[in-house]
Enzyme design. Structure first.
Site, mmCIF file in Angstrom:
data_model
loop_
_atom_site.group_PDB
_atom_site.id
_atom_site.type_symbol
_atom_site.label_atom_id
_atom_site.label_comp_id
_atom_site.label_asym_id
_atom_site.label_seq_id
_atom_site.Cartn_x
_atom_site.Cartn_y
_atom_site.Cartn_z
ATOM 1 N N GLU A 1 0.837 -1.203 0.000
ATOM 2 C CA GLU A 1 0.000 0.000 0.000
ATOM 3 C C GLU A 1 0.874 1.256 0.000
ATOM 4 O O GLU A 1 0.549 2.242 -0.662
ATOM 5 C CB GLU A 1 -0.901 0.018 1.252
ATOM 6 C CG GLU A 1 -1.885 -1.139 1.341
ATOM 7 C CD GLU A 1 -1.332 -2.332 2.123
ATOM 8 O OE1 GLU A 1 -0.112 -2.612 2.000
ATOM 9 O OE2 GLU A 1 -2.111 -2.972 2.836
ATOM 10 N N ARG B 1 13.848 -25.010 -3.040
ATOM 11 C CA ARG B 1 14.726 -24.501 -1.971
ATOM 12 C C ARG B 1 14.692 -22.985 -1.883
ATOM 13 O O ARG B 1 14.817 -22.409 -0.798
ATOM 14 C CB ARG B 1 16.169 -24.956 -2.221
ATOM 15 C CG ARG B 1 16.400 -26.424 -1.877
ATOM 16 C CD ARG B 1 17.839 -26.780 -2.108
ATOM 17 N NE ARG B 1 18.141 -28.130 -1.655
ATOM 18 C CZ ARG B 1 19.307 -28.731 -1.835
ATOM 19 N NH1 ARG B 1 20.293 -28.075 -2.451
ATOM 20 N NH2 ARG B 1 19.513 -29.943 -1.405
ATOM 21 N N GLY C 1 16.948 -37.955 6.176
ATOM 22 C CA GLY C 1 16.638 -39.186 5.474
ATOM 23 C C GLY C 1 15.411 -39.895 5.961
ATOM 24 O O GLY C 1 14.562 -39.311 6.628
#
EC number: 3.5.4.26
Lengths: 356, 356
Positions: free
Chosen positions: A63, A193, A277
């Site tokens: 704005e 990423r 993992g």
């Protein structure tokens, strides 16, 4: 014409969509502590006298950018804003006050502000006599989906990214995994990423693969603001490890995902990428800490090697962890699946033909 | 204008495409010992005086159906045939002779006959003074892709079908697997079964799951001609097993896929569906006996349970079995991947950005 969603003329809706388009020029949802916002000021003759978008934390709100461009021409205009103008004094003053000071006559906004701190801008404007209309748009909600989830839940939105073979393996029997997926999938991971504030891996992954966890371009060079690198686990990460290339990393020794997510939320990180993992992914899945799964499936078979997710405590098919398929896309030779946790297990009530 | 592919007028090509469309009305490629063929006869004024398709072994060839419809109007016409007219006396006489006898003036065909027995129709027609043109069409080749592969290789075309979770498991830890995939995927499998001459499973699957291996409709009722059920392995299949519901089954005790495929080829079966389990799939993959993979991936995680393929002798990532992705489709909540063996391993020669 003072509260709640209302019908708008087609022209109003078109201006509001323009505000959403402007908002998209800001940093991707989740890559910044702030939501993406776009704004424009339109005078009585239908002329745009100012427009702007928020470029990220520390820069002016949308704005304010639009008001600066308009200058004196802002008086008597209608402001179209993709998100409710804030009533919050942070690094900048409240946008609601700035719109009032400029003499804006009417404000139309698409998304309600979900935060406790910044909400109330619409009320403040109405109290000062400005005509305020709230017109929800799906496109405006989608724009800040991850940010909204984060600020309403009090923890970052978590995307779990995994690249695996068709038989669900993330590495061969000897631990090698470069490369399971092709160049297009790997580029897509780098785009993902770039949309997050932090990347999380377990110590197992950090020690076995020594990943850099950076956003890189086609030439392999780091680009843009880099996400925080987070390693979860008790084992020591050697000083020469790639994740320790600079100070923009931290280690968390608790297996509880919320012990990782809480400090990241406090750092105003709204979107976290979990990259593995299998053990860490299983723990976070079981804790309900995963909001989205991005799986890259390679057209490859290994027949042996670690599976993409560790033990989930599932003994029989009825206990399977069910996800909802949000999107399927082909990326070169690989397939990208985007999935979300299913709200509740679907039990088919109509008989279906047997398969076998 | 006597040999080889030639350019055709647009009208000629349109008629030839019509012949391919007619051919599609026959039994699906692989579901029948014979190829799919369509034919039409067009007079000098551009009027179709006869058309037909081959409905399957034991029924008249497409050319004969078209000639019967045309009757005396066949004289002087051009015949458009999706496959080279046969020169072979099987259950019916050679189509080349039938076209000659009817006084057809010109023959345009799309696919060359790959079989030793039936080829030579074009030569026979030319020798008799008929103008013959060969105009290859990709659509005509695709029409009988599996049949062509089978008759040229001397063994049935093999599709391996597998339904698995995102983590590559075909059952939960306790062996339960009904249902991993949803109703749309299961319907698709029944469509696939209707396209094959035989379904093969290992004794492990036959004993553990007791599958019926039939083609069934939405209500679970068997429909149409059923494929031969083949069980591979030495273990005895009990008399009450579903695969032994009637005499349309056989057992092969050799692990060598060609010991299964040879007798099926001798039975004129052109397309075989391998439905598992993991050990059999691994053996057939390693033997190079799989021509196509149809994988149904469910948006589900199990974290434990048998993987979709057994040990492939792959120790490191460079030895991975690479497939080519031919197609990706969403079927309800599941994803269907169609893959084919890669002709040779692709070694990227240009540097790509690293993933980690």
């Amino acid at each position: 014409m003072t509260g709640g969603p209302v019908d708008l003329h087609a022209a109003d809706e078109a201006w509001l969509r323009r505000a959403v388009d402007l908002a998209r020029q800001g940093r991707p949802d989740g890559a910044d502590p702030n939501p993406r916002v776009g704004a424009l000021l339109v005078d009585a003759g239908g002329v745009v006298v100012g427009e702007g978008f928020h470029a990220g934390a520390g820069t002016p709100h949308a704005e304010v950018v639009a008001l600066r461009e308009a200058g004196g021409r802002a008086e008597g205009t209608t402001a179209y804003v993709s998100l409710e103008p804030c009533a919050h004094t942070g690094r900048t003053g409240p946008c609601a006050d700035a719109l009032l000071a400029a003499g804006v006559a009417r404000v139309v906004y698409a998304g309600a502000d979900p935060t406790v701190e910044a909400a109330g801008g619409a009320e403040r404007l109405r109290a000062a006599g400005v005509r305020v209309q709230h017109h929800p748009l799906t496109a405006a909600e989608e724009l800040n989906r991850r940010w909204t989830a984060a600020v309403t839940s009090g923890r970052p939105f978590v995307t779990w990214k995994v690249g695996a073979t068709l038989d669900g393996r993330v590495a061969a029997a000897d631990g090698t995994s470069r490369w399971i997926t092709g160049p297009q999938a790997r580029r897509d991971v780098h785009r993902l990423r770039a949309e997050v504030g932090a990347i999380v891996v377990g110590t197992g992954t950090a020690l076995a693969d020594d990943p850099a966890l950076t956003v890189r371009d086609e030439a392999g060079e780091p680009v843009g603001r880099q996400p925080l690198r987070v390693v979860v686990g008790r084992r020591e990460v050697p000083a020469g490890a790639a994740v320790r290339a600079d100070d923009h990393w931290l280690q968390v020794d608790s297996p509880d995902p919320f012990d990782t997510l809480k400090p990241l939320h406090d750092k105003q990180i709204r979107h976290v990428l979990l990259e593995g993992g299998p053990t860490l992914a299983a723990a976070w899945l079981q804790a309900g800490a995963i909001d989205e799964v991005r799986a890259y499936v390679a057209p490859t078979l290994l027949g042996a090697g670690p599976a993409l997710v560790g033990d989930l405590g599932v003994a029989t098919i009825a206990e399977a962890v069910r996800l909802e398929l949000a999107d399927v896309a082909r990326l070169g030779e690989d397939v990208r699946l985007t999935l979300r946790p299913a709200p509740a297990r679907t039990n088919p009530t109509t008989p279906v033909p047997e398969e076998d």
